[in-house]
Scaffold this motif. Structure first.
Motif, short mmCIF file in Angstrom:
data_model
loop_
_atom_site.label_atom_id
_atom_site.label_comp_id
_atom_site.label_asym_id
_atom_site.label_seq_id
_atom_site.Cartn_x
_atom_site.Cartn_y
_atom_site.Cartn_z
N ALA A 1 10.18 -22.52 21.67
CA ALA A 1 10.26 -22.58 23.04
C ALA A 1 9.35 -21.51 23.64
O ALA A 1 8.20 -21.91 24.83
N GLN A 2 8.70 -20.31 22.98
CA GLN A 2 7.45 -19.85 23.11
C GLN A 2 6.32 -20.10 22.96
O GLN A 2 5.40 -19.22 22.92
N GLY A 3 6.26 -20.88 22.03
CA GLY A 3 4.74 -21.56 21.59
C GLY A 3 4.73 -21.89 20.19
O GLY A 3 6.16 -22.69 19.61
N SER A 4 3.77 -22.13 19.68
CA SER A 4 2.91 -22.88 17.45
C SER A 4 2.69 -21.99 17.32
O SER A 4 1.16 -21.77 18.53
N VAL A 5 2.63 -21.51 16.04
CA VAL A 5 1.73 -20.64 16.11
C VAL A 5 1.42 -20.79 14.56
O VAL A 5 2.84 -21.35 13.48
N PRO A 6 0.34 -21.18 13.85
CA PRO A 6 -0.19 -22.04 12.45
C PRO A 6 0.75 -21.10 11.35
O PRO A 6 0.50 -19.57 11.99
N ALA A 7 0.76 -20.88 10.42
CA ALA A 7 1.58 -20.75 9.51
C ALA A 7 0.51 -19.19 8.84
O ALA A 7 0.85 -18.12 8.76
N GLN A 8 -1.10 -19.56 8.30
CA GLN A 8 -1.73 -18.49 8.80
C GLN A 8 -1.61 -17.26 9.48
O GLN A 8 -1.87 -15.92 9.07
N GLN A 9 -1.26 -17.85 11.02
CA GLN A 9 -1.45 -16.44 12.21
C GLN A 9 0.08 -15.93 12.46
O GLN A 9 -0.09 -14.40 12.06
N VAL A 10 0.59 -16.76 11.64
CA VAL A 10 2.24 -15.64 10.89
C VAL A 10 2.12 -15.00 9.77
O VAL A 10 2.27 -13.60 9.80
N HIS A 11 1.43 -15.41 8.66
CA HIS A 11 1.39 -14.40 7.60
C HIS A 11 0.80 -13.52 7.40
O HIS A 11 0.52 -12.31 8.16
N GLU A 12 -0.91 -13.42 8.01
CA GLU A 12 -1.33 -11.97 8.25
C GLU A 12 -1.46 -11.22 9.46
O GLU A 12 -1.09 -10.38 9.37
N THR A 13 -0.70 -12.00 10.81
CA THR A 13 0.00 -11.17 11.62
C THR A 13 1.25 -10.42 11.07
O THR A 13 0.69 -8.67 11.08
N LEU A 14 1.62 -10.43 10.01
CA LEU A 14 3.42 -10.02 9.69
C LEU A 14 2.98 -8.86 8.73
O LEU A 14 3.08 -7.92 8.09
N MET A 15 1.78 -9.98 7.92
CA MET A 15 0.82 -8.16 6.84
C MET A 15 0.77 -6.86 7.69
O MET A 15 0.93 -6.06 7.25
N THR A 16 0.20 -7.64 8.53
CA THR A 16 -0.95 -6.66 9.47
C THR A 16 0.48 -5.72 10.07
O THR A 16 0.59 -4.49 10.21
N LEU A 17 1.47 -6.17 10.46
CA LEU A 17 2.25 -5.46 11.06
C LEU A 17 3.81 -4.47 9.60
O LEU A 17 3.64 -3.65 10.03
N THR B 1 7.96 -15.05 4.01
CA THR B 1 7.26 -13.82 5.54
C THR B 1 7.77 -14.22 6.14
O THR B 1 8.07 -12.20 6.39
N ASN B 2 8.21 -14.78 7.32
CA ASN B 2 8.06 -14.97 8.51
C ASN B 2 10.06 -14.74 8.49
O ASN B 2 10.32 -14.23 9.60
N ASN B 3 10.92 -14.64 7.77
CA ASN B 3 12.10 -14.45 7.64
C ASN B 3 12.33 -13.69 6.46
O ASN B 3 12.97 -12.00 6.68
N CYS B 4 12.52 -13.52 5.43
CA CYS B 4 13.73 -12.65 4.24
C CYS B 4 12.63 -11.75 3.71
O CYS B 4 13.08 -10.67 3.07
N ILE B 5 11.37 -12.20 3.28
CA ILE B 5 10.05 -10.67 3.24
C ILE B 5 11.00 -9.66 4.44
O ILE B 5 11.16 -8.81 3.89
N LEU B 6 10.49 -10.32 5.76
CA LEU B 6 10.52 -9.63 6.42
C LEU B 6 11.18 -8.42 6.59
O LEU B 6 11.64 -7.51 6.87
N GLY B 7 12.56 -9.92 6.86
CA GLY B 7 14.09 -8.77 6.89
C GLY B 7 14.58 -7.89 5.61
O GLY B 7 14.84 -7.15 5.95
N THR B 8 14.37 -8.28 4.64
CA THR B 8 14.45 -7.38 3.43
C THR B 8 13.38 -6.13 3.17
O THR B 8 13.77 -5.22 3.54
N ALA B 9 12.43 -5.71 3.93
CA ALA B 9 11.03 -4.95 4.00
C ALA B 9 11.94 -3.85 5.17
O ALA B 9 11.87 -2.53 5.31
#
Length: 211
Positions: free
Chosen positions: A155-171, A122-130
Protein backbone atom coordinates in the motif's frame (compact mmCIF):
# COMPACT_ATOMS: atom_id res chain seq x y z
CA UNK A 1 41.27 -2.11 15.58
CA UNK A 2 41.59 -5.53 17.27
CA UNK A 3 41.49 -8.65 15.14
CA UNK A 4 37.89 -9.90 15.03
CA UNK A 5 36.92 -13.36 16.26
CA UNK A 6 34.45 -14.18 13.53
CA UNK A 7 31.54 -16.58 13.31
CA UNK A 8 29.75 -17.10 9.99
CA UNK A 9 25.95 -17.26 9.93
CA UNK A 10 24.45 -18.52 6.67
CA UNK A 11 20.85 -17.33 6.68
CA UNK A 12 18.05 -19.11 4.80
CA UNK A 13 19.85 -20.17 1.63
CA UNK A 14 16.85 -22.31 0.71
CA UNK A 15 15.28 -23.58 -2.48
CA UNK A 16 12.20 -21.33 -2.31
CA UNK A 17 14.47 -18.35 -2.94
CA UNK A 18 15.62 -19.94 -6.20
CA UNK A 19 12.22 -20.86 -7.62
CA UNK A 20 11.94 -18.45 -10.55
CA UNK A 21 8.15 -18.81 -10.52
CA UNK A 22 7.81 -18.43 -6.76
CA UNK A 23 6.92 -15.25 -4.86
CA UNK A 24 10.26 -15.07 -3.04
CA UNK A 25 12.70 -15.55 -5.92
CA UNK A 26 15.72 -13.37 -5.16
CA UNK A 27 15.96 -10.61 -7.73
CA UNK A 28 19.04 -8.55 -6.82
CA UNK A 29 21.90 -9.22 -6.86
CA UNK A 30 21.27 -12.07 -9.31
CA UNK A 31 20.65 -15.12 -7.14
CA UNK A 32 23.16 -17.34 -8.92
CA UNK A 33 25.87 -14.72 -8.33
CA UNK A 34 25.05 -14.28 -4.67
CA UNK A 35 24.93 -18.06 -4.23
CA UNK A 36 28.38 -18.41 -5.79
CA UNK A 37 29.73 -15.85 -3.34
CA UNK A 38 28.10 -17.65 -0.40
CA UNK A 39 29.89 -20.81 -1.52
CA UNK A 40 33.20 -18.91 -1.70
CA UNK A 41 32.69 -17.70 1.85
CA UNK A 42 31.87 -21.20 3.10
CA UNK A 43 34.91 -22.68 1.40
CA UNK A 44 37.16 -20.07 3.01
CA UNK A 45 35.60 -20.30 6.47
CA UNK A 46 36.34 -23.94 7.20
CA UNK A 47 40.13 -23.93 6.69
CA UNK A 48 40.31 -20.60 8.52
CA UNK A 49 38.61 -22.16 11.54
CA UNK A 50 35.60 -19.82 11.42
CA UNK A 51 32.66 -21.34 13.36
CA UNK A 52 29.71 -21.67 11.00
CA UNK A 53 25.96 -21.79 11.62
CA UNK A 54 23.49 -22.65 8.87
CA UNK A 55 19.96 -21.43 9.55
CA UNK A 56 16.77 -22.36 7.71
CA UNK A 57 13.36 -20.70 7.83
CA UNK A 58 10.49 -23.08 8.54
CA UNK A 59 6.71 -22.81 8.63
CA UNK A 60 4.10 -25.54 9.28
CA UNK A 61 3.15 -28.10 6.63
CA UNK A 62 0.92 -26.63 3.92
CA UNK A 63 2.31 -23.10 4.17
CA UNK A 64 2.94 -21.48 0.75
CA UNK A 65 6.69 -21.08 1.37
CA UNK A 66 9.23 -22.83 3.61
CA UNK A 67 6.69 -25.48 4.61
CA UNK A 68 8.16 -28.13 6.87
CA UNK A 69 9.18 -31.16 4.82
CA UNK A 70 8.84 -29.39 1.46
CA UNK A 71 11.48 -29.23 -1.25
CA UNK A 72 11.39 -25.44 -1.07
CA UNK A 73 12.26 -25.44 2.62
CA UNK A 74 15.46 -27.42 2.08
CA UNK A 75 18.84 -25.71 2.16
CA UNK A 76 20.21 -25.27 -1.35
CA UNK A 77 22.29 -28.20 -2.62
CA UNK A 78 25.34 -25.99 -3.29
CA UNK A 79 25.46 -25.13 0.40
CA UNK A 80 24.77 -28.67 1.57
CA UNK A 81 27.62 -29.91 -0.61
CA UNK A 82 30.00 -27.99 1.68
CA UNK A 83 28.49 -29.34 4.90
CA UNK A 84 30.69 -30.77 7.64
CA UNK A 85 30.15 -32.06 11.16
CA UNK A 86 31.27 -28.79 12.72
CA UNK A 87 28.32 -26.81 11.38
CA UNK A 88 25.76 -25.52 13.83
CA UNK A 89 22.22 -26.04 12.48
CA UNK A 90 19.12 -24.07 13.46
CA UNK A 91 15.58 -23.40 12.24
CA UNK A 92 13.45 -20.34 12.84
CA UNK A 93 10.21 -18.64 11.82
CA UNK A 94 11.08 -15.03 12.68
CA UNK A 95 13.29 -12.48 10.93
CA UNK A 96 16.15 -12.57 13.43
CA UNK A 97 18.07 -15.81 13.83
CA UNK A 98 18.33 -15.39 17.60
CA UNK A 99 14.95 -15.42 19.44
CA UNK A 100 13.90 -19.01 18.64
CA UNK A 101 17.32 -20.64 18.59
CA UNK A 102 20.33 -21.22 20.83
CA UNK A 103 22.62 -19.28 18.50
CA UNK A 104 23.33 -16.63 21.13
CA UNK A 105 24.66 -19.32 23.47
CA UNK A 106 26.57 -20.87 20.56
CA UNK A 107 28.26 -17.53 19.87
CA UNK A 108 29.31 -17.25 23.50
CA UNK A 109 30.72 -20.78 23.39
CA UNK A 110 32.76 -20.06 20.27
CA UNK A 111 34.16 -16.85 21.73
CA UNK A 112 33.10 -14.92 18.64
CA UNK A 113 32.77 -11.16 18.90
CA UNK A 114 31.82 -10.61 15.24
CA UNK A 115 29.21 -12.31 13.06
CA UNK A 116 29.39 -12.37 9.27
CA UNK A 117 25.97 -12.58 7.65
CA UNK A 118 25.33 -14.05 4.20
CA UNK A 119 22.08 -15.28 2.70
CA UNK A 120 18.54 -14.03 2.35
CA UNK A 121 16.64 -11.80 2.39
CA UNK A 122 18.35 -8.46 2.77
CA UNK A 123 14.98 -6.86 3.50
CA UNK A 124 13.94 -9.31 6.20
CA UNK A 125 16.21 -11.81 7.92
CA UNK A 126 19.54 -10.11 7.22
CA UNK A 127 18.17 -6.76 8.39
CA UNK A 128 16.39 -8.32 11.37
CA UNK A 129 19.43 -10.29 12.50
CA UNK A 130 21.84 -7.36 12.14
CA UNK A 131 19.59 -5.09 14.18
CA UNK A 132 18.96 -7.76 16.82
CA UNK A 133 22.68 -8.40 17.24
CA UNK A 134 23.10 -4.91 18.67
CA UNK A 135 21.66 -6.04 22.01
CA UNK A 136 24.13 -8.95 22.13
CA UNK A 137 27.15 -6.67 21.98
CA UNK A 138 28.61 -8.39 18.93
CA UNK A 139 29.84 -6.68 15.79
CA UNK A 140 28.19 -7.49 12.48
CA UNK A 141 29.52 -7.82 8.95
CA UNK A 142 27.15 -8.09 5.98
CA UNK A 143 28.41 -9.13 2.56
CA UNK A 144 26.62 -7.08 -0.06
CA UNK A 145 27.14 -9.52 -2.93
CA UNK A 146 26.39 -12.64 -0.87
CA UNK A 147 22.93 -11.47 0.18
CA UNK A 148 19.87 -10.52 -1.87
CA UNK A 149 16.48 -8.84 -1.97
CA UNK A 150 13.12 -9.17 -3.72
CA UNK A 151 10.88 -6.62 -5.43
CA UNK A 152 8.36 -5.14 -3.01
CA UNK A 153 4.87 -3.76 -3.62
CA UNK A 154 2.32 -2.84 -0.97
CA UNK A 155 0.00 0.00 0.00
CA UNK A 156 2.96 2.33 0.44
CA UNK A 157 4.34 1.88 -3.04
CA UNK A 158 6.48 -0.31 -5.27
CA UNK A 159 10.26 -0.63 -4.98
CA UNK A 160 12.52 -2.75 -7.21
CA UNK A 161 14.88 -5.20 -5.55
CA UNK A 162 18.01 -3.32 -6.55
CA UNK A 163 16.80 -0.17 -4.81
CA UNK A 164 15.71 -2.18 -1.77
CA UNK A 165 19.06 -3.92 -1.52
CA UNK A 166 21.29 -0.93 -2.12
CA UNK A 167 19.30 1.27 0.25
CA UNK A 168 19.47 -1.32 3.01
CA UNK A 169 23.20 -1.85 2.51
CA UNK A 170 23.68 1.89 3.03
CA UNK A 171 21.40 1.85 6.05
CA UNK A 172 23.13 -1.16 7.61
CA UNK A 173 26.57 0.34 7.04
CA UNK A 174 25.47 3.55 8.78
CA UNK A 175 24.88 1.87 12.13
CA UNK A 176 24.15 -1.85 12.37
CA UNK A 177 26.97 -3.47 10.40
CA UNK A 178 30.16 -3.11 8.44
CA UNK A 179 29.19 -3.82 4.84
CA UNK A 180 31.68 -5.17 2.31
CA UNK A 181 31.79 -7.38 -0.76
CA UNK A 182 33.02 -10.95 -0.70
CA UNK A 183 36.45 -10.15 -2.11
CA UNK A 184 37.09 -7.58 0.61
CA UNK A 185 35.90 -9.99 3.30
CA UNK A 186 38.14 -12.79 2.05
CA UNK A 187 41.11 -10.44 2.15
CA UNK A 188 40.19 -9.36 5.69
CA UNK A 189 39.84 -12.99 6.75
CA UNK A 190 43.29 -13.79 5.43
CA UNK A 191 44.91 -10.75 7.05
CA UNK A 192 42.98 -11.03 10.30
CA UNK A 193 41.78 -7.46 10.00
CA UNK A 194 38.39 -6.02 10.82
CA UNK A 195 36.16 -4.45 8.19
CA UNK A 196 35.39 -0.85 9.00
CA UNK A 197 31.85 0.43 8.58
CA UNK A 198 30.50 3.93 8.93
CA UNK A 199 28.36 5.44 11.68
CA UNK A 200 25.08 7.30 11.74
CA UNK A 201 26.69 10.69 12.50
CA UNK A 202 29.38 10.17 9.87
CA UNK A 203 26.88 8.99 7.25
CA UNK A 204 24.52 11.87 7.95
CA UNK A 205 27.35 14.41 7.94
CA UNK A 206 28.72 13.10 4.65
CA UNK A 207 25.26 13.40 3.12
CA UNK A 208 24.82 16.94 4.43
CA UNK A 209 28.16 18.08 3.05
CA UNK A 210 27.88 16.16 -0.21
CA UNK A 211 31.03 14.19 0.54
Amino acid sequence: MAAPRRALIVVDVQNDYFDAEGPLAIQYPPRDESLANIVRVLEAAQPAGVPTAVVAHQYPEGFPVFAEGSEGQKVHADVEARAHDGWKRATKSLASVFPETDLEAWLRQTGADTITLVGYMTNNCILGTAADAERLGVDVEVLSDATGAVNLTNAQGSVPAQQVHETLMTLLNSNFAAVADTKTWLQALESGEAIEGSSLPASASASATGA
